[in-house]
Each structure stands twice: as C-alpha cells, then as structure tokens.
Scaffold this motif. Structure first.
Motif, PDB file in Angstrom:
ATOM      1  N   GLN A   1       0.851  -1.190   0.000  1.00  0.00           N
ATOM      2  CA  GLN A   1       0.000   0.000   0.000  1.00  0.00           C
ATOM      3  C   GLN A   1       0.891   1.245   0.000  1.00  0.00           C
ATOM      4  O   GLN A   1       2.055   1.205   0.414  1.00  0.00           O
ATOM      5  CB  GLN A   1      -0.883   0.018   1.251  1.00  0.00           C
ATOM      6  N   TRP A   2       0.371   2.347  -0.460  1.00  0.00           N
ATOM      7  CA  TRP A   2       1.046   3.639  -0.315  1.00  0.00           C
ATOM      8  C   TRP A   2       2.484   3.604  -0.834  1.00  0.00           C
ATOM      9  O   TRP A   2       3.444   3.731  -0.093  1.00  0.00           O
ATOM     10  CB  TRP A   2       1.037   4.079   1.149  1.00  0.00           C
ATOM     11  N   GLN A   3       2.640   3.353  -2.132  1.00  0.00           N
ATOM     12  CA  GLN A   3       3.936   3.386  -2.810  1.00  0.00           C
ATOM     13  C   GLN A   3       4.931   2.394  -2.211  1.00  0.00           C
ATOM     14  O   GLN A   3       6.080   2.715  -1.928  1.00  0.00           O
ATOM     15  CB  GLN A   3       4.513   4.808  -2.777  1.00  0.00           C
ATOM     16  N   GLY A   4       4.479   1.176  -2.047  1.00  0.00           N
ATOM     17  CA  GLY A   4       5.363   0.109  -1.596  1.00  0.00           C
ATOM     18  C   GLY A   4       5.376  -0.153  -0.108  1.00  0.00           C
ATOM     19  O   GLY A   4       5.951  -1.152   0.340  1.00  0.00           O
ATOM     20  N   LEU A   5       4.775   0.724   0.696  1.00  0.00           N
ATOM     21  CA  LEU A   5       4.711   0.488   2.136  1.00  0.00           C
ATOM     22  C   LEU A   5       3.672  -0.584   2.454  1.00  0.00           C
ATOM     23  O   LEU A   5       2.612  -0.643   1.831  1.00  0.00           O
ATOM     24  CB  LEU A   5       4.356   1.772   2.872  1.00  0.00           C
ATOM     25  N   THR A   6       3.998  -1.429   3.434  1.00  0.00           N
ATOM     26  CA  THR A   6       3.069  -2.462   3.900  1.00  0.00           C
ATOM     27  C   THR A   6       2.708  -2.183   5.351  1.00  0.00           C
ATOM     28  O   THR A   6       3.488  -2.482   6.266  1.00  0.00           O
ATOM     29  CB  THR A   6       3.695  -3.859   3.777  1.00  0.00           C
ATOM     30  N   PRO A   7       1.570  -1.573   5.625  1.00  0.00           N
ATOM     31  CA  PRO A   7       1.167  -1.354   7.015  1.00  0.00           C
ATOM     32  C   PRO A   7       0.751  -2.663   7.682  1.00  0.00           C
ATOM     33  O   PRO A   7       0.311  -3.600   7.017  1.00  0.00           O
ATOM     34  CB  PRO A   7      -0.018  -0.390   6.903  1.00  0.00           C
ATOM     35  N   TYR A   8       0.889  -2.702   8.994  1.00  0.00           N
ATOM     36  CA  TYR A   8       0.512  -3.887   9.753  1.00  0.00           C
ATOM     37  C   TYR A   8       0.112  -3.494  11.167  1.00  0.00           C
ATOM     38  O   TYR A   8       0.513  -2.441  11.683  1.00  0.00           O
ATOM     39  CB  TYR A   8       1.662  -4.913   9.801  1.00  0.00           C
ATOM     40  N   VAL A   9      -0.695  -4.346  11.775  1.00  0.00           N
ATOM     41  CA  VAL A   9      -1.067  -4.206  13.178  1.00  0.00           C
ATOM     42  C   VAL A   9      -0.972  -5.593  13.809  1.00  0.00           C
ATOM     43  O   VAL A   9      -1.003  -6.614  13.117  1.00  0.00           O
ATOM     44  CB  VAL A   9      -2.488  -3.639  13.366  1.00  0.00           C
ATOM     45  N   GLY A  10      -0.850  -5.613  15.125  1.00  0.00           N
ATOM     46  CA  GLY A  10      -0.768  -6.906  15.796  1.00  0.00           C
ATOM     47  C   GLY A  10      -0.938  -6.776  17.289  1.00  0.00           C
ATOM     48  O   GLY A  10      -1.002  -5.681  17.848  1.00  0.00           O
ATOM     49  N   GLY A  11      -1.011  -7.910  17.924  1.00  0.00           N
ATOM     50  CA  GLY A  11      -1.120  -7.958  19.369  1.00  0.00           C
ATOM     51  C   GLY A  11      -0.585  -9.278  19.886  1.00  0.00           C
ATOM     52  O   GLY A  11      -0.440 -10.247  19.132  1.00  0.00           O
ATOM     53  N   GLY A  12      -0.263  -9.304  21.177  1.00  0.00           N
ATOM     54  CA  GLY A  12       0.270 -10.518  21.756  1.00  0.00           C
ATOM     55  C   GLY A  12      -0.033 -10.632  23.233  1.00  0.00           C
ATOM     56  O   GLY A  12      -0.277  -9.629  23.918  1.00  0.00           O
ATOM     57  N   LEU A  13      -0.020 -11.867  23.706  1.00  0.00           N
ATOM     58  CA  LEU A  13      -0.196 -12.175  25.128  1.00  0.00           C
ATOM     59  C   LEU A  13       1.007 -12.961  25.602  1.00  0.00           C
ATOM     60  O   LEU A  13       1.521 -13.815  24.870  1.00  0.00           O
ATOM     61  CB  LEU A  13      -1.466 -13.004  25.348  1.00  0.00           C
ATOM     62  N   GLY A  14       1.460 -12.663  26.831  1.00  0.00           N
ATOM     63  CA  GLY A  14       2.635 -13.381  27.310  1.00  0.00           C
ATOM     64  C   GLY A  14       2.941 -13.107  28.763  1.00  0.00           C
ATOM     65  O   GLY A  14       2.035 -12.924  29.586  1.00  0.00           O
ATOM     66  N   ILE A  15       4.238 -13.023  29.059  1.00  0.00           N
ATOM     67  CA  ILE A  15       4.709 -12.923  30.440  1.00  0.00           C
ATOM     68  C   ILE A  15       5.770 -11.835  30.557  1.00  0.00           C
ATOM     69  O   ILE A  15       6.428 -11.469  29.585  1.00  0.00           O
ATOM     70  CB  ILE A  15       5.303 -14.259  30.940  1.00  0.00           C
ATOM     71  N   ALA A  16       5.924 -11.339  31.784  1.00  0.00           N
ATOM     72  CA  ALA A  16       6.995 -10.411  32.132  1.00  0.00           C
ATOM     73  C   ALA A  16       8.015 -11.143  32.995  1.00  0.00           C
ATOM     74  O   ALA A  16       7.651 -11.810  33.965  1.00  0.00           O
ATOM     75  CB  ALA A  16       6.435  -9.207  32.888  1.00  0.00           C
ATOM     76  N   VAL A  17       9.298 -11.008  32.616  1.00  0.00           N
ATOM     77  CA  VAL A  17      10.389 -11.639  33.375  1.00  0.00           C
ATOM     78  C   VAL A  17      11.457 -10.572  33.630  1.00  0.00           C
ATOM     79  O   VAL A  17      12.520 -10.565  32.992  1.00  0.00           O
ATOM     80  CB  VAL A  17      10.995 -12.844  32.624  1.00  0.00           C
ATOM     81  N   PRO A  18      11.194  -9.624  34.534  1.00  0.00           N
ATOM     82  CA  PRO A  18      12.161  -8.551  34.765  1.00  0.00           C
ATOM     83  C   PRO A  18      13.369  -9.018  35.571  1.00  0.00           C
ATOM     84  O   PRO A  18      13.291  -9.970  36.350  1.00  0.00           O
ATOM     85  CB  PRO A  18      11.351  -7.527  35.551  1.00  0.00           C
ATOM     86  N   HIS A  19      14.476  -8.318  35.354  1.00  0.00           N
ATOM     87  CA  HIS A  19      15.640  -8.470  36.221  1.00  0.00           C
ATOM     88  C   HIS A  19      15.513  -7.408  37.303  1.00  0.00           C
ATOM     89  O   HIS A  19      15.666  -6.215  37.056  1.00  0.00           O
ATOM     90  CB  HIS A  19      16.932  -8.282  35.426  1.00  0.00           C
ATOM     91  N   VAL A  20      15.208  -7.836  38.526  1.00  0.00           N
ATOM     92  CA  VAL A  20      14.922  -6.922  39.630  1.00  0.00           C
ATOM     93  C   VAL A  20      16.231  -6.535  40.310  1.00  0.00           C
ATOM     94  O   VAL A  20      16.977  -7.397  40.800  1.00  0.00           O
ATOM     95  CB  VAL A  20      13.967  -7.571  40.655  1.00  0.00           C
ATOM     96  N   ASP A  21      16.523  -5.243  40.333  1.00  0.00           N
ATOM     97  CA  ASP A  21      17.715  -4.714  40.983  1.00  0.00           C
ATOM     98  C   ASP A  21      17.240  -3.661  41.976  1.00  0.00           C
ATOM     99  O   ASP A  21      16.915  -2.536  41.604  1.00  0.00           O
ATOM    100  CB  ASP A  21      18.654  -4.111  39.934  1.00  0.00           C
ATOM    101  N   ALA A  22      17.168  -4.043  43.249  1.00  0.00           N
ATOM    102  CA  ALA A  22      16.634  -3.146  44.271  1.00  0.00           C
ATOM    103  C   ALA A  22      17.452  -3.288  45.555  1.00  0.00           C
ATOM    104  O   ALA A  22      17.879  -4.388  45.914  1.00  0.00           O
ATOM    105  CB  ALA A  22      15.167  -3.462  44.557  1.00  0.00           C
ATOM    106  N   GLU A  23      17.664  -2.155  46.225  1.00  0.00           N
ATOM    107  CA  GLU A  23      18.361  -2.169  47.506  1.00  0.00           C
ATOM    108  C   GLU A  23      17.693  -1.168  48.435  1.00  0.00           C
ATOM    109  O   GLU A  23      17.493  -0.004  48.078  1.00  0.00           O
ATOM    110  CB  GLU A  23      19.836  -1.823  47.346  1.00  0.00           C
ATOM    111  N   THR A  24      17.300  -1.615  49.617  1.00  0.00           N
ATOM    112  CA  THR A  24      16.683  -0.725  50.593  1.00  0.00           C
ATOM    113  C   THR A  24      17.763   0.094  51.296  1.00  0.00           C
ATOM    114  O   THR A  24      18.953  -0.238  51.262  1.00  0.00           O
ATOM    115  CB  THR A  24      15.891  -1.515  51.642  1.00  0.00           C
ATOM    116  N   THR A  25      17.348   1.180  51.938  1.00  0.00           N
ATOM    117  CA  THR A  25      18.296   1.985  52.700  1.00  0.00           C
ATOM    118  C   THR A  25      18.838   1.220  53.905  1.00  0.00           C
ATOM    119  O   THR A  25      19.882   1.581  54.459  1.00  0.00           O
ATOM    120  CB  THR A  25      17.630   3.290  53.172  1.00  0.00           C
TER     121      THR A  25
END
Length: 242
Positions: A149-173
């Motif tokens: 579409q639009w002079q060779g551009l291909t637009p797209y949309v999407g969605g996903g479901l999954g998980i969060a796996v953060p690297h937690v870096d925390a230190e209390t006072t």
C-alpha cells in the motif's frame, strides 16, 4: 545448550541468583531460539520473517507498593525513566510465520527498561529500584498486514499475550539487596507500523508498540513489590525473510 550468566562477579558474591530465577531467564532465551528454529523449519510455501529493532522507549507513572524485608510497607507513585540508549540498551526481536499475504503468527521478545528516579526511590526507603537488565517481555503474537500500500509500504497491526520476566535490581536503605530475574505476571502487547521491502529478502520498518504488564514479585529477606508497568516505544528495525 542455552547458557546463563548471573551478572557481575561482585553481585554474585553479594546475592547469588536463585535456581528458580536462573531457570526463568534461561527459559526466555531458549523459547526465543526455539521459535526461530521452528520458523525456519516451517512449510516452504509460507513466508518466515525474523525482525530486529531498537528505538525510543518510555514508561509513564505507575504505583509501586509492597512490604519491606524487615517489616512495614511502602506505597508511592513513581515516574519511571526508560533510558533507552544507555547500557544495556532497549531492543527486541520478533519471529513471524506469515501463513499467507495477510495473516501471521509468531513470538516476540523485548528487553525494555524502567528506573525509579533516585529521589523517588529514596522517598520510599530504597537506594535504588530498577528493572535495568531488562523488564523482559515474551509474547505470542498474531499480526495482520496490507501488502504494497502507499507506494510500496506495507502497514501492519498486531497484538500478543505473554509474560513479564524482569531483572529486579533493588536495595533498601537498610541494606537489603535483591538482584535477579523473576517471573512477575502477565503481559499484553499492541503493535502498529509499516514496512518497506528493499529486496526480496530484506525489509526495513518503523512501528509503535504499547506493552502493559502486571508485576508482583519478591524482595530478598521477606519483602514484596507490586507495580503495573506500561511502556510506549517508537521502533525502527530490519527484517530478514526466508
């Protein structure tokens, strides 16, 4: 074999990463590698696409609350910093199996980052509170595109479901330190963008991504944390087609 490095030597001496979190980090890497192999091994009639990207990622305010390791609780609105271009950088990789010209399925891994500003962390009793070696998001995606579409551009949309796996870096006072990967909750991804073919095998693309994740985890020594992380990102990248 998938290998995992726990981080800096001095951090391993202070707080070894537990077996459970090591397995979670290894799972993310193995799952992404397995997806790439599966995509490459798919039917010849389908189009396989492996995409790599980076860009500018931010995160709006959200509430961070929980219990301290030594007792008591905290609750504050945090204005997260993204710091996309500081090490380690923000990046992502996506594998997509386009079953036909319009519909595709696949898996995506994104290494996002959020930092609590020093003054806001100090205000709730932390020297630092960060998901800095990745607020890692792994999702299974579905995508829809409109070719040429639009002079060779291909637009797209999407969605996903999954998980969060953060690297937690925390230190209390008080000196209680948490350093390691945790599986913290579900994640949702939304994508809108456009690609442009520069050859039969290579395309460039730009896109907007929104990711929502609900995170509940542990602080070493008996504490907890809970927060919702919402990220907005403008990505640019390169796709390889097989």
């Amino acid at each position: 074999m998938c290998l995992y490095d726990t981080g800096r030597v001095e951090d391993r001496k202070v707080m070894p990463v537990r077996n459970e979190t090591m397995k979670q980090a290894t799972f993310v890497k193995c799952a992404l590698g397995a997806t790439a192999i599966a995509l490459l091994a798919g039917p010849a009639a389908a189009e396989m696409e492996l995409s790599f990207y980076s860009g500018w990622q931010t995160a709006p305010h959200s509430r961070l609350k929980g219990d301290y390791p030594g007792g008591g609780d905290y609750n504050a609105l945090i204005g997260w910093d993204g710091k996309s271009f500081e090490m380690p950088p923000y990046y992502g990789v996506r594998g997509t199996w386009w079953r036909d010209e319009r519909i595709g399925f696949g898996m995506e891994f994104t290494h996002t980052k959020v930092y609590a500003p020093d003054d806001e962390a100090a205000g709730i009793g932390f020297k630092n509170f960060e998901f800095t070696d990745g607020h890692n998001i792994l999702t299974v995606n579905a995508l829809r595109r409109w070719p040429d579409q639009w002079q060779g551009l291909t637009p797209y949309v999407g969605g996903g479901l999954g998980i969060a796996v953060p690297h937690v870096d925390a230190e209390t006072t008080a000196g209680d330190k948490t350093y390691g990967y945790q599986l913290t909750g579900p994640a949702v991804r939304l994508i809108a963008g456009a690609s442009y073919d520069i050859s039969d095998r290579v395309a460039v693309f730009g896109e907007y991504q929104f990711v929502f994740s609900s995170n509940e985890g542990d602080l070493d020594g008996g504490g907890t944390f809970e927060t919702v992380v919402k990220t907005n990102a403008l990505n640019v990248g390169l796709s390889l087609k097989f």
